[in-house]
Motif scaffolding. Structure first.
Motif, PDB file in Angstrom:
ATOM      1  N   TRP A 154       0.838  -1.209   0.000  1.00 16.22           N
ATOM      2  CA  TRP A 154       0.000   0.000   0.000  1.00 16.22           C
ATOM      3  C   TRP A 154       0.872   1.257   0.000  1.00 16.22           C
ATOM      4  O   TRP A 154       0.625   2.206  -0.761  1.00 16.22           O
ATOM      5  N   GLN A 155       1.897   1.266   0.837  1.00 17.28           N
ATOM      6  CA  GLN A 155       2.812   2.411   0.874  1.00 17.28           C
ATOM      7  C   GLN A 155       3.531   2.571  -0.462  1.00 17.28           C
ATOM      8  O   GLN A 155       3.722   3.693  -0.948  1.00 17.28           O
ATOM      9  N   LEU A 157       2.474   1.695  -3.484  1.00 18.61           N
ATOM     10  CA  LEU A 157       1.568   2.147  -4.527  1.00 18.61           C
ATOM     11  C   LEU A 157       1.051   3.559  -4.293  1.00 18.61           C
ATOM     12  O   LEU A 157       0.991   4.373  -5.228  1.00 18.61           O
ATOM     13  N   VAL A 158       0.691   3.862  -3.043  1.00 17.88           N
ATOM     14  CA  VAL A 158       0.049   5.139  -2.734  1.00 17.88           C
ATOM     15  C   VAL A 158       1.056   6.196  -2.293  1.00 17.88           C
ATOM     16  O   VAL A 158       1.003   7.348  -2.738  1.00 17.88           O
ATOM     17  N   GLY A 159       1.990   5.788  -1.427  1.00 18.79           N
ATOM     18  CA  GLY A 159       2.921   6.767  -0.874  1.00 18.79           C
ATOM     19  C   GLY A 159       4.139   7.036  -1.724  1.00 18.79           C
ATOM     20  O   GLY A 159       4.701   8.130  -1.676  1.00 18.79           O
ATOM     21  N   GLN A 162       2.528   6.577  -6.268  1.00 11.85           N
ATOM     22  CA  GLN A 162       1.324   7.378  -6.491  1.00 11.85           C
ATOM     23  C   GLN A 162       0.576   6.895  -7.743  1.00 11.85           C
ATOM     24  O   GLN A 162       0.325   7.649  -8.687  1.00 11.85           O
ATOM     25  N   GLN A 164      -2.083   5.786 -10.413  1.00 10.87           N
ATOM     26  CA  GLN A 164      -3.341   6.358 -10.863  1.00 10.87           C
ATOM     27  C   GLN A 164      -4.180   5.278 -11.552  1.00 10.87           C
ATOM     28  O   GLN A 164      -3.651   4.319 -12.119  1.00 10.87           O
ATOM     29  N   THR A 181       0.062  -6.653  -3.828  1.00  9.51           N
ATOM     30  CA  THR A 181       0.125  -5.557  -4.787  1.00  9.51           C
ATOM     31  C   THR A 181      -0.924  -5.707  -5.871  1.00  9.51           C
ATOM     32  O   THR A 181      -1.550  -4.727  -6.302  1.00  9.51           O
ATOM     33  N   LEU A 188      -7.331   0.062  -6.730  1.00 10.50           N
ATOM     34  CA  LEU A 188      -7.044   1.448  -7.097  1.00 10.50           C
ATOM     35  C   LEU A 188      -7.366   1.748  -8.558  1.00 10.50           C
ATOM     36  O   LEU A 188      -7.167   2.869  -9.018  1.00 10.50           O
ATOM     37  N   ARG A 296      -1.035   5.870   8.022  1.00 13.83           N
ATOM     38  CA  ARG A 296      -1.713   5.390   6.822  1.00 13.83           C
ATOM     39  C   ARG A 296      -2.649   4.204   7.102  1.00 13.83           C
ATOM     40  O   ARG A 296      -3.444   3.825   6.236  1.00 13.83           O
ATOM     41  N   SER A 299      -6.753   4.568   6.549  1.00 20.70           N
ATOM     42  CA  SER A 299      -7.277   4.572   5.182  1.00 20.70           C
ATOM     43  C   SER A 299      -7.319   3.160   4.603  1.00 20.70           C
ATOM     44  O   SER A 299      -8.290   2.778   3.928  1.00 20.70           O
ATOM     45  N   LEU A 300      -6.283   2.372   4.877  1.00 18.64           N
ATOM     46  CA  LEU A 300      -6.248   1.002   4.387  1.00 18.64           C
ATOM     47  C   LEU A 300      -7.295   0.142   5.096  1.00 18.64           C
ATOM     48  O   LEU A 300      -8.023  -0.633   4.454  1.00 18.64           O
TER      49      LEU A 300
END
Length: 347
Positions: A154-155, A157-159, A162, A164, A181, A188, A296, A299-300
């Motif tokens: 998660w970190q 991909l998102v942190g 980023q 899209q 992943t 996402l 974080r 949110s997860l």
């Protein structure tokens, strides 16, 4: 309490009885409900991690209930259902204040720098800065699988990358991190290619929604990814920590692509020969990532509790403490799909 102790590298853990831990002034003791068995634990078991000093109780992917509370803890009470990151940050330094707990200079890592959670109880330092409430709707075995693989993914991909919606992600390694992943990437809105060398993992990934799979043992994997994605992945995830897959991940990217190194390089792989010409000419971005900061987690957990993602396929084996040694030794070879989680600490 019962605990599985690492006494000698690459030997079966010793399941024995040791004293219960006591909470630090700013810490708690958690009764462990479940603890995942991770490739990172294999690094400790095999002697590849220099931070590990024997004897040690491994185990860093855990959840449980608060059993006792230190005098300076304000947020937690006995009976609270909690989960913790595997990097326990101090919560006081400038890095922590900026939200970068994973690089805290005063961090503790259960199972590596202090005793971990292959045990009935585990001490959690700096509890107010690290623990997060675990929703009742998330089963302990699923929560334990979050502790390293899912949160790190998660970190990444998102942190870091980023990601899209609509982008292509190429994941090199179809183990626990790779499958995490895949599931998160699809949630996402991304399209995901899984690259591995074993058909059972590739078939499992396909069944879980991978848009494409590539067997790197039978083809030029970077070129296959480029063919599938129409020019290369927007994001590549390296999930093993070895040179061959890191190089392939870089070569699979399109121009201006981003690669995230999730796999932990250890042993012979701490030094790698990478294609810097590819980085230069493709104007690539390469990120490292390790763990996920505690802020974080909500949110997860909300995504999971709200039904935005189903992580149940990730856990394929529920085991006892006595079975951990076999799971660790199995990492010497290609492992079966999914991950193992300890849910039985007494038999």
């Amino acid at each position: 309490m019962r605990a599985a102790r690492l006494i000698t590298y690459r030997q079966p853990l010793e399941v024995t009885t040791i004293p219960d831990p006591a909470p630090a002034q700013d810490g708690v003791v958690v009764r462990v409900l479940a603890c995942g068995v991770c490739r990172s634990d294999w690094h400790a078991w095999s002697g590849s991690d220099p931070d590990v000093i024997l004897p040690m109780t491994p185990g860093h992917e855990y959840c449980g209930e608060v059993a006792s509370v230190g005098a300076r803890v304000t947020r937690w009470r006995v009976g609270d259902r909690v989960i913790a990151p595997f990097i326990l940050a101090c919560g006081r330094c400038p890095d922590c204040a900026q939200g970068h707990q994973t690089i805290c200079a005063d961090q503790l890592v259960p199972g590596f720098t202090c005793d971990g959670a292959f045990a009935e109880y585990v001490a959690v330092a700096h509890a107010d800065a690290n623990l997060t409430s675990l929703p009742d709707s998330i089963a302990p075995d699923i929560a334990a699988a979050l502790g390293c693989r899912v949160t790190t993914a998660w970190q990444a991909l998102v942190g870091r990358a980023q990601v899209q919606g609509g982008e292509w992600i190429a994941v090199f390694g179809g183990g626990g991190v790779g499958i995490s992943t895949l599931l998160l990437g699809k949630a996402l809105g991304a399209r995901v290619v899984i690259v591995d060398i074993t058909d059972d993992k590739l078939n499992y990934a396909k069944a879980l929604g991978a848009d494409a799979v590539v067997n790197a043992a039978t083809c030029d994997a970077p070129q296959a990814v480029k063919d599938i994605t129409g020019g290369g992945a927007h994001v590549a995830i390296e999930a093993l920590g070895v040179e061959a897959t890191t190089v392939s991940a870089m070569r699979s990217l399109r121009k201006m692509g981003r690669m995230v190194q999730i796999g932990m390089p250890a042993g012979d792989h701490t030094q790698m020969a990478l294609p810097m010409d590819v980085l230069y000419s493709g104007q690539l971005s390469v990120f490292g990532t390790r763990g996920m900061p505690s802020w974080r987690y909500p949110s997860l957990l909300s995504l999971i509790a709200g039904g935005g993602i189903d992580l149940s396929p990730l856990v394929t084996r529920k085991i006892s403490l006595n079975q951990v040694s076999a799971e660790l030794a199995a990492f010497d070879h290609p492992t079966p799909p999914g991950v193992a989680v300890v849910t039985d600490f007494v038999s």
